[in-house]
Design an enzyme around this catalytic site. Structure first.
Site, PDB file in Angstrom:
ATOM      1  N   ARG A 284      46.681  66.959  31.661  1.00  0.00           N
ATOM      2  CA  ARG A 284      47.553  65.951  32.297  1.00  0.00           C
ATOM      3  C   ARG A 284      46.770  64.783  32.887  1.00  0.00           C
ATOM      4  O   ARG A 284      47.340  63.746  33.210  1.00  0.00           O
ATOM      5  CB  ARG A 284      48.425  66.603  33.379  1.00  0.00           C
ATOM      6  CG  ARG A 284      47.648  67.205  34.525  1.00  0.00           C
ATOM      7  CD  ARG A 284      48.505  68.070  35.415  1.00  0.00           C
ATOM      8  NE  ARG A 284      49.003  67.358  36.578  1.00  0.00           N
ATOM      9  CZ  ARG A 284      49.533  67.944  37.650  1.00  0.00           C
ATOM     10  NH1 ARG A 284      49.694  69.255  37.684  1.00  0.00           N
ATOM     11  NH2 ARG A 284      49.948  67.247  38.665  1.00  0.00           N
TER      12      ARG A 284
ATOM     13  N   CYS B  17      60.529  70.954  39.381  1.00  0.00           N
ATOM     14  CA  CYS B  17      60.022  69.963  40.331  1.00  0.00           C
ATOM     15  C   CYS B  17      58.851  69.129  39.801  1.00  0.00           C
ATOM     16  O   CYS B  17      58.174  68.469  40.568  1.00  0.00           O
ATOM     17  CB  CYS B  17      59.636  70.622  41.650  1.00  0.00           C
ATOM     18  SG  CYS B  17      58.263  71.751  41.503  1.00  0.00           S
TER      19      CYS B  17
ATOM     20  N   HIS C 107      43.602  60.606  45.636  1.00  0.00           N
ATOM     21  CA  HIS C 107      44.304  60.786  46.898  1.00  0.00           C
ATOM     22  C   HIS C 107      44.978  59.491  47.332  1.00  0.00           C
ATOM     23  O   HIS C 107      46.056  59.504  47.919  1.00  0.00           O
ATOM     24  CB  HIS C 107      43.341  61.265  47.976  1.00  0.00           C
ATOM     25  CG  HIS C 107      42.605  62.498  47.574  1.00  0.00           C
ATOM     26  ND1 HIS C 107      41.484  62.951  48.189  1.00  0.00           N
ATOM     27  CD2 HIS C 107      42.853  63.363  46.571  1.00  0.00           C
ATOM     28  CE1 HIS C 107      41.054  64.048  47.591  1.00  0.00           C
ATOM     29  NE2 HIS C 107      41.870  64.313  46.599  1.00  0.00           N
TER      30      HIS C 107
ATOM     31  N   ARG D 223      54.382  69.367  49.247  1.00  0.00           N
ATOM     32  CA  ARG D 223      53.011  69.686  48.824  1.00  0.00           C
ATOM     33  C   ARG D 223      52.115  69.727  50.056  1.00  0.00           C
ATOM     34  O   ARG D 223      51.621  68.687  50.502  1.00  0.00           O
ATOM     35  CB  ARG D 223      52.504  68.612  47.856  1.00  0.00           C
ATOM     36  CG  ARG D 223      53.197  68.587  46.499  1.00  0.00           C
ATOM     37  CD  ARG D 223      52.633  67.450  45.665  1.00  0.00           C
ATOM     38  NE  ARG D 223      52.842  67.610  44.255  1.00  0.00           N
ATOM     39  CZ  ARG D 223      53.724  66.886  43.542  1.00  0.00           C
ATOM     40  NH1 ARG D 223      54.467  65.976  44.127  1.00  0.00           N
ATOM     41  NH2 ARG D 223      53.838  67.075  42.250  1.00  0.00           N
TER      42      ARG D 223
ATOM     43  N   GLU E 115      54.273  77.718  36.512  1.00  0.00           N
ATOM     44  CA  GLU E 115      53.434  76.633  35.992  1.00  0.00           C
ATOM     45  C   GLU E 115      52.552  77.086  34.843  1.00  0.00           C
ATOM     46  O   GLU E 115      51.816  76.283  34.272  1.00  0.00           O
ATOM     47  CB  GLU E 115      52.531  76.080  37.111  1.00  0.00           C
ATOM     48  CG  GLU E 115      53.307  75.614  38.327  1.00  0.00           C
ATOM     49  CD  GLU E 115      52.423  74.966  39.362  1.00  0.00           C
ATOM     50  OE1 GLU E 115      52.191  73.753  39.281  1.00  0.00           O
ATOM     51  OE2 GLU E 115      51.950  75.688  40.265  1.00  0.00           O
TER      52      GLU E 115
ATOM     53  N   ASN F 251      54.621  69.608  35.442  1.00  0.00           N
ATOM     54  CA  ASN F 251      53.374  68.878  35.169  1.00  0.00           C
ATOM     55  C   ASN F 251      52.316  69.840  34.632  1.00  0.00           C
ATOM     56  O   ASN F 251      51.661  69.566  33.633  1.00  0.00           O
ATOM     57  CB  ASN F 251      52.826  68.220  36.442  1.00  0.00           C
ATOM     58  CG  ASN F 251      53.841  67.337  37.116  1.00  0.00           C
ATOM     59  OD1 ASN F 251      54.770  66.865  36.468  1.00  0.00           O
ATOM     60  ND2 ASN F 251      53.702  67.125  38.414  1.00  0.00           N
TER      61      ASN F 251
ATOM     62  N   ARG G 270      55.318  74.464  49.862  1.00  0.00           N
ATOM     63  CA  ARG G 270      54.438  75.119  48.897  1.00  0.00           C
ATOM     64  C   ARG G 270      53.103  75.360  49.585  1.00  0.00           C
ATOM     65  O   ARG G 270      52.550  74.435  50.197  1.00  0.00           O
ATOM     66  CB  ARG G 270      54.236  74.213  47.681  1.00  0.00           C
ATOM     67  CG  ARG G 270      53.173  74.743  46.757  1.00  0.00           C
ATOM     68  CD  ARG G 270      53.072  73.963  45.493  1.00  0.00           C
ATOM     69  NE  ARG G 270      52.273  72.763  45.654  1.00  0.00           N
ATOM     70  CZ  ARG G 270      52.062  71.898  44.667  1.00  0.00           C
ATOM     71  NH1 ARG G 270      52.618  72.089  43.491  1.00  0.00           N
ATOM     72  NH2 ARG G 270      51.327  70.841  44.865  1.00  0.00           N
TER      73      ARG G 270
END
Ligand code: PEP
Ligand code: MG
Length: 746
Positions: A639, A676, A363, A470, A605, A628, A506
């Site tokens: 990832r 994105c 974070h 996000r 995704e 990602n 999102r």
């Protein structure tokens, strides 16, 4: 007899303190200490070996060995018994040293006549400084009390070294914290910065090592531990509800009440140490164990114990957060780790951040990215090496820290920063221009965001809008679940700041690497493939409903774009859409304004969604490829896992073919498509994506300039041909061919 031993130990400490108080030169002090120690321990030899560089130890003082060998005898880390003590950080106690494993004979010292050997590391809070050795002719093992006594001398030596007591000639006696140091870590946010160190946890230096009156020191320790317990209880009361914090505090409480911990510190006082030195000795032992612990859980608990010792030291020494020191000019924050809330408090005043631990997906890294502050993580030893105010250069691009850099490094680094500033000027000059390629295609460039702190970048970066907001970041930086009214107010401020530019919100994407501190953590064997994002939203719809309501209210009649993360099949999209419809019906019933225009999209995704039915493509209002996640599932390469995350190139022909397939499906159904993931912000990757037909890219704000600059210099028809030729030629990645094309640009 312990009592005799304790009084001997105290006597020796008293004499060491007098040595420290003497106005002698560094070498003289070292010589005296070897003399005193040999005398007190009844050994013929006492020697001090200090590091002259990371790999080499040097004999710096001796009583008993050949004086000619001082500053001449050197050994590599791990070499001989002394080198082994230094490498392992463990005591070697050998009655017959020459036959002990690893013994190496140093003829110049004349040590061949000594049989027994006792070597202890000289270390300060886990930082290795050298080795202290006693030797004697008589072949005997040293007792536990003698080992303890030598360890205490070593500790005092380490503290004295920290205070600059042994500064003299030569590399081994150089003043500490004055040399330039290069520390290699890992990039968590790119960018370069020059500034001065600010230690998040101020360094506690113990100046009062020896306790003349044990009763008084015991009383001081007891009182400090009592204060510590009370403060932990107070923190506990405040933290209730924050499960993670409560867990840590519970561990603190357990340690603070642990009899073993207290007893060890009390024994240190009995042997002549002051209360603070007793705590520090115990802390040093904990740090040594921490370095060796391979079990992650054990290491975390040892970290808790280390934090607790720091608190106790601050109580005892009065050195603490209220040091009165002010942030230096261009502050560069140094910490072991830091929470997102604390980082937000420092905010944009920081020029750079260096963490000893941390992870790319943490974070804190998310916040550093939002604030566009260069961040290097995994910078080992930085907390030991750096002092408040030290000059430092942070190379976030390479993951390197130059602490107290010399002139050559300073000049080279400043050249690099000047070049970057020039590039920034170039980007600024095209900020208000479109990303039009030489073949006349206009590519839409949006930015990714997640915090209010991101929004000023909408203006400065030249992005057309926010292609991905996000929303989970707002949930992650808090210690409690935000309320609907708070969220509505926040989303409304985001829309205000965007001034009519499109913002794609999102919905909450939690699970996997994003764990909310106040939600029950799921113990899943494979969280990236687990209960996350829309799966949580649909199974436990309370939070999703609250968020949808907050979004509709924030829009308050303005256009609104909502995107669902991690949709794996058509039915998940329809179920989520049904939730939006329900929310709209509720708002209508309440008489609230509805968005003038509402678009509902999904993130692509998972490979499964690429192959969803035509009906899905026709129905969904827009799609955004979350590269990602999509890439990690396409290549089955985590990832977050350093071992594999860079193993497969985004420009791998299979991945590009897959994307081309998605583009073709969207074309056939006239579905709006964007990309994105992080790759959208890498100029070469962005160029290739644009060339194969992705004409809308969303990226971190700092990437908009570089991507636009490159796109404006290229002809997408040419790049597409280069890509297809490389694919036809059977290349694994189109990167070499594209780089060749770019080198040919004027
Ligand atoms: C992605 O997966 O590409 C994406 C943009 O989502 P996140 O990185 O937040 O998982
Ligand atoms: Mg994702």
């Amino acid at each position: 007899m312990p009592n005799t031993f304790e009084s001997e130990s105290r006597k020796l400490l008293g004499r060491l303190r007098d040595t420290m108080a003497d106005k002698a030169a560094g070498q003289e002090r070292l010589d005296k200490i070897t003399h005193l120690t040999a005398d007190s321990m009844g050994t013929e030899v006492c020697s001090i070996y200090l590091f002259r560089d990371d790999e080499t130890l040097e004999l710096c003082a001796t009583q008993g060995l050949n004086p000619e060998s001082v500053h001449q005898t050197r050994m590599k880390l791990g070499e001989g018994l002394v080198g082994r003590v230094a490498r392992t950080g463990k005591v070697i106690n050998a009655a017959d040293a020459p036959s002990a494993k690893g013994f190496r004979y140093m003829p110049e010292t004349g040590e061949e006549i000594y049989s027994s050997f006792l070597g202890v590391p000289i270390q300060r809070l886990g930082e290795k400084l050298g080795v202290l050795v006693v030797q004697s002719k008589e072949a005997r093992e040293f007792s536990a009390d003698e080992i303890y006594a030598l360890e205490v001398v070593a500790m005092v030596l380490a503290e004295m070294a920290e205070l600059g007591a042994f500064v003299g000639e030569g590399a081994a006696l150089q003043a500490r914290h004055t040399q330039s140091v290069l520390i290699r870590g890992v990039t968590a946010q790119e960018g370069t910065a020059e500034g001065h160190i600010w230690l998040h946890e101020p360094r506690v230096v113990v100046t009062n090592l020896v306790g003349d009156d044990p009763a008084k020191e015991h009383a001081r320790l007891t009182e400090a531990v009592e204060n510590l317990r009370v403060s932990v209880d107070q923190l506990m009361a405040v933290a209730s509800g924050d499960t993670e914090q409560v867990q840590v505090l519970e561990a603190y409480r357990m340690f603070a009440n642990s009899k073993g911990w207290l007893r060890r510190m009390e024994e240190n006082i009995d042997r002549g140490l002051s209360a603070e030195a007793a705590v520090e000795k115990e802390q040093s032992d904990v740090r040594a164990r921490m370095l060796q612990a391979t079990d992650a859980y054990l290491r975390e608990r040892l970290h808790d114990l280390d934090d607790l010792s720091n608190r106790l030291l601050r109580i005892l020494t009065g050195q603490g957060t209220q040091t009165g020191a002010e942030l230096p000019e261009n502050p560069i924050l140094v910490a072991r780790n830091i929470g997102p809330g604390e980082l937000l408090e420092y905010g944009r005043q920081l020029r750079g951040i260096i963490l000893e631990e941390g992870s790319v997906g943490s974070h804190a890294a998310i916040v550093a990215r939002a604030l566009a502050i260069p961040l290097v993580i995994g910078a080992k030893r930085i907390q030991n090496e750096a002092l408040n105010g030290d000059h430092v250069m942070v190379d976030g691009d390479q993951g390197i820290v130059h602490l107290r850099p010399d002139d050559t490094v300073v000049n080279a680094f400043r050249d690099k920063m000047a070049m970057q500033a020039k590039a920034q000027e170039r980007y600024a000059s095209i900020r208000d221009k479109s990303a039009v390629t030489l073949c006349g295609k206009t590519i839409r460039l949006d930015m990714n965001a997640g915090l209010m702190a991101d929004l000023p970048s909408l203006e400065s970066s030249g992005a057309e809008g926010v292609g991905l907001f996000r929303t989970e970041l707002q949930f992650l930086v808090r210690s409690q679940m935000p309320k609907r009214t708070e969220l509505a107010a926040l989303y409304s401020r985001v829309l205000d700041a965007a001034q009519g530019k499109r913002v794609v919100f999102r919905t909450l994407d939690i699970g996997s690497d994003k764990v909310l501190p106040y939600m029950q953590a799921q113990d899943e064997p494979n969280p990236a493939l687990g209960w996350r994002a829309i799966r949580v939203g649909l199974d436990k719809p309370g939070v999703m409903r609250m968020q949808l309501q907050a979004l509709l209210r924030a829009a308050n009649g303005r256009p609104l774009s909502i995107m669902f993360p991690f949709v794996a099949q058509y039915e998940e999209y329809t179920a989520a859409r049904a939730e939006v419809n329900k929310a709209i019906a509720r708002e209508t019933k309440l008489g609230h304004a509805l968005p003038e225009k509402l678009e509902i999209g999904a993130m692509l995704e998972t490979p499964s969604l690429a192959f969803a039915c035509k009906k899905f493509y026709e129905e969904v209002e827009f799609l955004s490829i979350g590269g990602n996640d999509l890439k990690q599932f396409f290549f089955a390469a985590d990832r977050e896992n350093e071992r594999v995350r860079r193993r497969y190139d985004t420009l791998n022909v299979s991945f590009l073919s897959f994307i081309e397939d998605i583009i073709a499906r969207c074309k056939a159904t006239n579905t709006r498509l964007s990309f994105c993931g992080e790759d959208a912000g890498r100029p070469v990757e962005a160029l290739c994506l644009a060339a194969i037909g992705l004409h809308s890219l969303s990226m971190r704000p700092a990437s908009v300039g570089p991507v636009k600059h490159l796109l404006r210099r290229c002809n997408l028809d040419d790049v597409r041909k280069v890509i297809h030729d490389a694919q036809d030629a059977g290349e694994q990645s189109v990167r070499p061919a594209v780089m060749e094309y770019l080198r040919g640009l004027s």
